[in-house]
Design a protein around this motif. Structure first.
Motif, PDB file in Angstrom:
ATOM      1  N   ALA A  52       0.841  -1.196   0.000  1.00  0.00           N
ATOM      2  CA  ALA A  52       0.000   0.000   0.000  1.00  0.00           C
ATOM      3  C   ALA A  52       0.871   1.239   0.000  1.00  0.00           C
ATOM      4  CB  ALA A  52      -0.916   0.005   1.228  1.00  0.00           C
ATOM      5  N   PRO A  53       0.448   2.302  -0.668  1.00  0.00           N
ATOM      6  CA  PRO A  53       1.229   3.540  -0.677  1.00  0.00           C
ATOM      7  C   PRO A  53       1.446   4.071   0.728  1.00  0.00           C
ATOM      8  CG  PRO A  53      -0.566   3.623  -2.270  1.00  0.00           C
ATOM      9  CD  PRO A  53      -0.785   2.409  -1.448  1.00  0.00           C
ATOM     10  N   THR A  54       2.614   4.566   0.970  1.00  0.00           N
ATOM     11  CA  THR A  54       2.936   5.111   2.287  1.00  0.00           C
ATOM     12  C   THR A  54       2.399   6.526   2.404  1.00  0.00           C
ATOM     13  OG1 THR A  54       4.959   3.804   2.338  1.00  0.00           O
ATOM     14  CG2 THR A  54       4.797   5.648   3.885  1.00  0.00           C
ATOM     15  N   PRO A  55       1.603   6.823   3.453  1.00  0.00           N
ATOM     16  CA  PRO A  55       1.083   8.186   3.603  1.00  0.00           C
ATOM     17  C   PRO A  55       2.213   9.198   3.755  1.00  0.00           C
ATOM     18  CG  PRO A  55      -0.041   6.631   5.070  1.00  0.00           C
ATOM     19  CD  PRO A  55       1.139   5.914   4.499  1.00  0.00           C
ATOM     20  N   LEU A  56       1.949  10.395   3.324  1.00  0.00           N
ATOM     21  CA  LEU A  56       2.939  11.459   3.453  1.00  0.00           C
ATOM     22  C   LEU A  56       3.168  11.778   4.923  1.00  0.00           C
ATOM     23  CD1 LEU A  56       1.680  13.932   0.709  1.00  0.00           C
ATOM     24  CD2 LEU A  56       3.698  12.486   0.580  1.00  0.00           C
ATOM     25  N   PRO A  57       4.434  11.921   5.373  1.00  0.00           N
ATOM     26  CA  PRO A  57       4.698  12.329   6.755  1.00  0.00           C
ATOM     27  C   PRO A  57       4.078  13.697   7.011  1.00  0.00           C
ATOM     28  CG  PRO A  57       6.707  11.523   5.691  1.00  0.00           C
ATOM     29  CD  PRO A  57       5.670  11.661   4.619  1.00  0.00           C
ATOM     30  N   LEU A  58       3.423  13.843   8.161  1.00  0.00           N
ATOM     31  CA  LEU A  58       2.678  15.074   8.415  1.00  0.00           C
ATOM     32  C   LEU A  58       3.584  16.241   8.776  1.00  0.00           C
ATOM     33  CD1 LEU A  58      -0.049  16.443   8.664  1.00  0.00           C
ATOM     34  CD2 LEU A  58      -0.190  15.635  11.024  1.00  0.00           C
ATOM     35  N   LEU A  59       4.627  15.994   9.582  1.00  0.00           N
ATOM     36  CA  LEU A  59       5.459  17.101  10.049  1.00  0.00           C
ATOM     37  C   LEU A  59       6.155  17.847   8.904  1.00  0.00           C
ATOM     38  CD1 LEU A  59       7.024  15.793  13.387  1.00  0.00           C
ATOM     39  CD2 LEU A  59       5.245  17.515  13.059  1.00  0.00           C
ATOM     40  N   PRO A  60       6.775  17.154   7.934  1.00  0.00           N
ATOM     41  CA  PRO A  60       7.369  17.913   6.813  1.00  0.00           C
ATOM     42  C   PRO A  60       6.329  18.710   6.028  1.00  0.00           C
ATOM     43  CG  PRO A  60       8.248  15.682   6.878  1.00  0.00           C
ATOM     44  CD  PRO A  60       7.118  15.719   7.848  1.00  0.00           C
ATOM     45  N   PHE A  97      -3.491  25.348   7.728  1.00  0.00           N
ATOM     46  CA  PHE A  97      -4.747  24.784   7.221  1.00  0.00           C
ATOM     47  C   PHE A  97      -4.529  24.149   5.845  1.00  0.00           C
ATOM     48  CE2 PHE A  97      -8.474  25.591   4.494  1.00  0.00           C
ATOM     49  CZ  PHE A  97      -9.404  24.783   5.122  1.00  0.00           C
ATOM     50  N   PHE A  98      -3.790  24.837   4.987  1.00  0.00           N
ATOM     51  CA  PHE A  98      -3.513  24.338   3.645  1.00  0.00           C
ATOM     52  C   PHE A  98      -2.753  23.012   3.713  1.00  0.00           C
ATOM     53  CE2 PHE A  98      -1.006  24.088  -0.256  1.00  0.00           C
ATOM     54  CZ  PHE A  98      -1.894  24.494  -1.237  1.00  0.00           C
ATOM     55  N   ALA A  99      -1.750  22.934   4.589  1.00  0.00           N
ATOM     56  CA  ALA A  99      -0.957  21.712   4.712  1.00  0.00           C
ATOM     57  C   ALA A  99      -1.807  20.549   5.215  1.00  0.00           C
ATOM     58  CB  ALA A  99       0.219  21.961   5.666  1.00  0.00           C
ATOM     59  N   ALA A 134      -4.597  15.516   3.955  1.00  0.00           N
ATOM     60  CA  ALA A 134      -5.824  14.715   3.981  1.00  0.00           C
ATOM     61  C   ALA A 134      -6.258  14.292   2.584  1.00  0.00           C
ATOM     62  CB  ALA A 134      -6.942  15.511   4.665  1.00  0.00           C
ATOM     63  N   VAL A 135      -6.157  15.199   1.628  1.00  0.00           N
ATOM     64  CA  VAL A 135      -6.603  14.900   0.264  1.00  0.00           C
ATOM     65  C   VAL A 135      -5.683  13.892  -0.407  1.00  0.00           C
ATOM     66  CG1 VAL A 135      -6.899  15.886  -2.040  1.00  0.00           C
ATOM     67  CG2 VAL A 135      -7.790  17.099  -0.045  1.00  0.00           C
ATOM     68  N   HIS A 136      -4.377  14.002  -0.150  1.00  0.00           N
ATOM     69  CA  HIS A 136      -3.409  13.175  -0.864  1.00  0.00           C
ATOM     70  C   HIS A 136      -2.827  12.058  -0.006  1.00  0.00           C
ATOM     71  CE1 HIS A 136      -3.584  15.825  -4.277  1.00  0.00           C
ATOM     72  NE2 HIS A 136      -3.311  16.865  -3.520  1.00  0.00           N
ATOM     73  N   ARG A 137      -3.438  11.749   1.122  1.00  0.00           N
ATOM     74  CA  ARG A 137      -2.895  10.686   1.966  1.00  0.00           C
ATOM     75  C   ARG A 137      -2.916   9.342   1.210  1.00  0.00           C
ATOM     76  NH1 ARG A 137      -8.094  11.604   3.674  1.00  0.00           N
ATOM     77  NH2 ARG A 137      -9.470   9.781   3.872  1.00  0.00           N
ATOM     78  N   GLY A 138      -1.794   8.662   1.270  1.00  0.00           N
ATOM     79  CA  GLY A 138      -1.704   7.357   0.653  1.00  0.00           C
ATOM     80  C   GLY A 138      -1.646   7.357  -0.853  1.00  0.00           C
ATOM     81  N   ARG A 139      -1.543   8.541  -1.475  1.00  0.00           N
ATOM     82  CA  ARG A 139      -1.495   8.599  -2.938  1.00  0.00           C
ATOM     83  C   ARG A 139      -0.089   8.962  -3.383  1.00  0.00           C
ATOM     84  NH1 ARG A 139      -5.728  12.698  -5.091  1.00  0.00           N
ATOM     85  NH2 ARG A 139      -4.613  12.146  -6.999  1.00  0.00           N
ATOM     86  N   PRO A 140       0.546   8.135  -4.222  1.00  0.00           N
ATOM     87  CA  PRO A 140       1.877   8.494  -4.709  1.00  0.00           C
ATOM     88  C   PRO A 140       1.825   9.719  -5.587  1.00  0.00           C
ATOM     89  CG  PRO A 140       1.015   6.605  -5.910  1.00  0.00           C
ATOM     90  CD  PRO A 140       0.049   6.881  -4.793  1.00  0.00           C
ATOM     91  N   ALA A 141       2.941  10.443  -5.668  1.00  0.00           N
ATOM     92  CA  ALA A 141       2.986  11.723  -6.389  1.00  0.00           C
ATOM     93  C   ALA A 141       3.246  11.568  -7.872  1.00  0.00           C
ATOM     94  CB  ALA A 141       4.063  12.626  -5.779  1.00  0.00           C
ATOM     95  N   GLU A 142       3.487  10.318  -8.355  1.00  0.00           N
ATOM     96  CA  GLU A 142       3.753  10.149  -9.771  1.00  0.00           C
ATOM     97  C   GLU A 142       2.542  10.586 -10.585  1.00  0.00           C
ATOM     98  OE1 GLU A 142       4.266   7.908  -7.511  1.00  0.00           O
ATOM     99  OE2 GLU A 142       6.422   7.505  -7.512  1.00  0.00           O
TER     100      GLU A 142
END
Length: 257
Positions: free
Chosen positions: A10-18, A98-100, A105-113
């Protein structure tokens, strides 16, 4: 019999802190640019509006037989200008966080390719401008300071919050329509037309809200210029926020790629 197939991870969610760090930096930069934009372009119009409002109040008091006494300013205009920039930076920081969070939330688990951080950031910034600035501003455009009856402040705030809610819901609806039609295999013309139709329905819903309860006794040219610059300030905020956030994402991608 052994199975040599490689399991699908499964795609790895984006780290929140960065992501939050990018939001803070982008929001601070966007707030500073927006504050300087307002200071250099919008503030001269605000000064004119304040003078016009003072003259109008003095004329009304003179007509009623009262003597207009000039009020001593608690803060000089220079102090107010400095406070404007500081406030813009603080607002930018809050909007950046708020934007981050929304981005994560919108792109969690979705690869950036396929749609890298630059495109993602600009699309989200465009959606933010549409939902929180353009659509509500069409129904309730900005007025110069000091305009409006103090007794209707609560009513005007409630109407603005309602316009924000309608703008957000309409933008989410347009996004969901686009997304579901894409999953169903429809082409870009159909998807974009349907999303535009959702935006049009949102504008119709906005204009079903009650009108501004107060008259705006400001010269039409001054009022128009102020409203255009106010909307332009929002555009500067969202454009700078999306651009810096996306550029920081590109830098992070190049380091980890």
């Amino acid at each position: 019999m052994s199975d040599n197939s490689t399991p699908v991870q499964a795609p790895t969610p984006l780290p929140l802190l960065p992501v939050l760090g990018r939001g803070v930096l982008a929001g601070g930069a966007a707030g500073l640019v927006t504050g300087l934009f307002a200071l250099l372009l919008a503030e001269p119009l605000m000064d004119k509006a304040i003078v016009a409002e003072e003259k109008r109040a003095a004329a009304e008091e003179a007509a009623a037989g009262h003597v207009h006494a000039a009020e001593e300013e608690l803060f000089t205009r220079g102090t107010q200008h400095f406070g404007l920039v500081v406030t813009a930076v603080v607002v930018g920081l809050a909007v950046g966080v708020f934007f981050a969070l929304v981005h994560a939330a919108v792109h969690r688990g979705r690869p950036a390719e396929g749609d890298g951080p630059w495109r993602r950031a600009l699309l989200l910034a465009g959606a933010g401008f549409l939902a929180l600035s353009l659509l509500p501003g069409l129904r309730y455009p900005a007025n110069p300071p000091g305009v409006g009856d103090g007794g209707t402040v609560s009513e005007r705030q409630a109407l603005w919050v309602a316009a924000l809610a309608v703008g957000v819901l309409g933008t989410v609806l347009a996004w969901q329509v686009q997304l579901r039609l894409a999953r169903a295999g429809f082409g870009a013309p159909v998807r974009h037309t349907a999303a535009a139709g959702a935006v049009v329905l949102t504008v119709v819903a906005l204009f079903l809200l009650p009108s501004n309860p107060d008259p705006v006794p400001v010269a039409p040219t001054l009022l128009w210029d102020f409203r255009v610059l106010s909307l332009a300030g929002h555009a500067v905020l969202w454009a700078c926020l999306g651009g810096v956030f996306g550029a920081l994402g590109l830098g992070r991608t190049s380091k980890t790629g």
